[in-house]
Scaffold this motif. Structure first.
Motif, mmCIF file in Angstrom:
data_model
loop_
_atom_site.group_PDB
_atom_site.id
_atom_site.type_symbol
_atom_site.label_atom_id
_atom_site.label_comp_id
_atom_site.label_asym_id
_atom_site.label_seq_id
_atom_site.Cartn_x
_atom_site.Cartn_y
_atom_site.Cartn_z
ATOM 1 N N LEU A 481 7.670 -3.537 -26.891
ATOM 2 C CA LEU A 481 8.729 -4.519 -27.111
ATOM 3 C C LEU A 481 8.447 -5.733 -26.251
ATOM 4 C CD1 LEU A 481 11.523 -5.325 -28.293
ATOM 5 C CD2 LEU A 481 12.534 -4.317 -26.249
ATOM 6 N N TYR A 482 8.365 -6.898 -26.882
ATOM 7 C CA TYR A 482 8.141 -8.153 -26.176
ATOM 8 C C TYR A 482 9.379 -9.027 -26.311
ATOM 9 C CZ TYR A 482 3.229 -6.772 -26.499
ATOM 10 O OH TYR A 482 2.047 -6.079 -26.425
ATOM 11 N N ILE A 483 9.760 -9.674 -25.202
ATOM 12 C CA ILE A 483 10.894 -10.599 -25.221
ATOM 13 C C ILE A 483 10.404 -11.959 -24.742
ATOM 14 C CG2 ILE A 483 13.186 -11.119 -24.298
ATOM 15 C CD1 ILE A 483 13.645 -8.150 -23.971
ATOM 16 N N PHE A 484 10.598 -12.967 -25.583
ATOM 17 C CA PHE A 484 10.213 -14.349 -25.245
ATOM 18 C C PHE A 484 11.475 -15.157 -25.017
ATOM 19 C CE2 PHE A 484 6.901 -12.547 -27.871
ATOM 20 C CZ PHE A 484 5.730 -12.947 -27.276
ATOM 21 N N GLN A 485 11.402 -16.063 -24.015
ATOM 22 C CA GLN A 485 12.569 -16.870 -23.673
ATOM 23 C C GLN A 485 12.139 -18.296 -23.381
ATOM 24 O OE1 GLN A 485 14.268 -16.032 -19.941
ATOM 25 N NE2 GLN A 485 16.187 -17.101 -20.312
ATOM 26 N N ASP A 486 13.047 -19.244 -23.619
ATOM 27 C CA ASP A 486 12.799 -20.615 -23.245
ATOM 28 C C ASP A 486 12.447 -20.719 -21.775
ATOM 29 O OD1 ASP A 486 12.785 -22.335 -25.306
ATOM 30 O OD2 ASP A 486 14.898 -22.833 -25.265
ATOM 31 N N LYS A 487 11.581 -21.666 -21.455
ATOM 32 C CA LYS A 487 11.178 -21.869 -20.068
ATOM 33 C C LYS A 487 12.377 -22.280 -19.233
ATOM 34 C CE LYS A 487 8.226 -24.704 -17.117
ATOM 35 N NZ LYS A 487 7.275 -25.831 -17.063
ATOM 36 N N ILE A 488 12.502 -21.709 -18.040
ATOM 37 C CA ILE A 488 13.577 -22.041 -17.113
ATOM 38 C C ILE A 488 13.056 -23.053 -16.109
ATOM 39 C CG2 ILE A 488 15.197 -21.157 -15.396
ATOM 40 C CD1 ILE A 488 15.026 -18.467 -16.742
ATOM 41 N N ASN A 489 13.658 -24.219 -16.081
ATOM 42 C CA ASN A 489 13.192 -25.267 -15.163
ATOM 43 C C ASN A 489 13.680 -25.010 -13.746
ATOM 44 O OD1 ASN A 489 11.925 -26.698 -17.253
ATOM 45 N ND2 ASN A 489 13.888 -27.599 -17.865
#
Length: 489
Positions: A481-489
């Protein structure tokens, strides 16, 4: 009829049990240039993603590619808030991941999902009357809207649907009158005083308990469940029938669609997916193996054998082939969050339909058109019967679906741009660069391209989910299972 028989033969697989092994987290940045319709364009939507690789499998061999069949993830689903993510596998187990809340000590920790609860939802059974094995594989998971501190979800295998309650407990009662602290009963004649039990703090415990079991209503394998917008009823669909259930009633359901002919030799299509409308509790759709979609209104009749709308795209006679019926079979149908559109996935493409226009889709996206020349070999290895799912993002502006070689495709509906990404353990290292992938169909292959003949058809992404409010996606690649997320600045 031959194609239909092949379709029915590939509805389920043999299963065993599974276990959770390890958790790997990392950060992946998305950048690069891809080709669309012969012209180059820069994918500049700032999809800088944090990759959290959660490996749900047990290794019993030194071979790096070995895994148990039971470890294969069979469904992925976010809850309504997106803070919980549930996965089901072929071993009948449900694993729930919880999103970490941001803290002062770990300001970048929000978005990481850690294991919250694990429980065995279904066990293998045997129907002695029909001499039929009932496998434990979790076909679908659907969350119910949260009404109190507890969470509820529906899970189903081929025959039985269960309603589970997921609750937390961080206190326990102490100071009983009739038993000691270790649980042994006390002698009533030695009790000289009355004590009032008190609640004492304890380590957090997450409990999963079955609250309802909905069984004995489907003769054929269940392929879909969908919670209605009234949050009191839900649909369950098998190959030939769709039933309507009330969440509080387990001993009966209402059959609202029945396409079984009097003579089974006259059977020409089966139901492949069904879903309730997100806002109108009387409306639902179901798709068929012939590539058609029927929209039904439960206000019209108790038995919705007569549809209100019929969606079908005319077939080009010049492109007709032996595989046309197989690849036109719809494997998934999803309403948009707004309820205005619906999306269908067949073997080679994703189509978006306007509910007000039945004669053709308003948008068509080719997922892996380069496989059209490989249909013969895909038929021989049974990959042509794979059932790919699709999902919307929270604003209905983008869609996502899976492909082979652990590729998954994302399409921007506003710009009509698309991108191909790969979910693999090799790319899950911290700060690794995840570049768009491109498949070379012929001619001279560029350095970063992969030949269509080199694709691994044993690595496939059938199940995907998109966070309902944010750019967080979950991708199931076989037993990972892979989870991708927007980059956190």
């Amino acid at each position: 009829m031959f194609c239909l028989t092949q379709h029915l033969q590939h509805l389920s697989d043999a299963l065993t049990q599974s276990a959770l092994q390890s958790v790997i987290t990392g950060t992946v940045l998305l950048e690069g240039q891809v080709t669309c319709s012969g012209t180059h364009w820069q994918f500049k939507c700032s999809l800088n993603l944090r990759l959290c690789c959660l490996l749900v499998h047990r290794r019993v061999s030194n071979s790096p590619g070995y895994y148990h069949t039971a470890d294969i993830i069979s469904t992925v689903e976010f809850n309504y808030s997106g803070d919980l993510l549930a996965t089901g596998d072929k071993g009948g187990r449900v694993v729930i991941f919880q999103r970490e809340q941001e803290s002062k000590n770990r300001p970048l920790s929000r978005g990481e999902y850690n294991v919250y609860s694990t429980f065995q939802s279904h066990e293998p059974e045997f129907d002695y009357l029909k001499s039929l094995e009932i496998e434990e594989k979790i076909n679908k998971i659907r969350w119910l809207p949260q009404q109190n501190a507890a969470h509820f979800l529906l899970s189903t295998n081929d025959k039985t649907i269960k309603l589970w309650k997921i609750s937390e407990r961080d206190k326990r009662a102490e100071g009983y009158n009739l038993k000691d602290e270790d649980g042994r009963l006390r002698d009533p004649f030695r009790i000289t005083s009355l004590r009032v039990p008190v609640l004492m703090p304890m380590d957090l415990m997450v409990e999963a308990s079955p609250r309802r079991i909905f069984a004995n209503a489907h003769t054929y394998h269940i392929n879909s469940i969908s919670v209605n917008s009234d949050h009191e009823t839900y649909l369950s669909a098998d190959d030939l029938r769709i039933n309507l259930w009330h969440l509080e009633i387990t001993d009966r359901s209402f059959n609202i669609v029945d396409i079984k002919p009097a003579n089974m030799e006259e059977l020409t299509e089966v139901i492949t997916a069904a879903e309730c409308h997100p806002h109108q509790c009387n409306v639902f759709v179901y798709s068929s193996s012939k590539g058609t979609i029927r929209l039904c209104d439960m206000r019209a009749a108790a038995l919705c054998d007569r549809h209100s709308k019929f969606f079908e795209e005319p077939e080009d006679p010049s492109s007709r082939s032996f595989f046309s019926e197989i690849i036109s079979s719809i494997s998934d149908v999803k309403f948009s969050h707004s309820g205005r559109y619906m999306m269908t996935r067949d073997y080679l493409s994703v189509k978006v339909w306007d509910l007000n226009m039945e004669n053709r889709p308003v948008e068509t996206y080719q997922v892996h058109e380069y496989l059209r020349s490989k249909l013969c070999s895909l038929y021989e290895n049974d990959c042509i019967f794979d059932k790919f799912e699709c999902c919307w993002n929270g604003s209905d502006s983008a869609i996502m679906t899976g492909s082979y070689n652990n590729f998954f495709r994302m399409f921007d509906r506003n710009t009509r741009r698309d991108i191909t990404l790969e979910a693999s353990r090799e790319n899950s290292k911290p700060r690794a660069i995840l570049k768009p992938r491109k498949v070379c169909t012929g001619g001279k292959r560029k350095k970063d391209e992969i030949s269509v003949d080199s694709l691994d058809f044993n690595k496939k992404i059938l199940h995907t989910a998109w966070h309902p409010k944010e750019n967080v996606i979950a991708v199931a690649a076989t037993n990972n299972l892979y989870i991708f997320q927007d980059k956190i600045n």
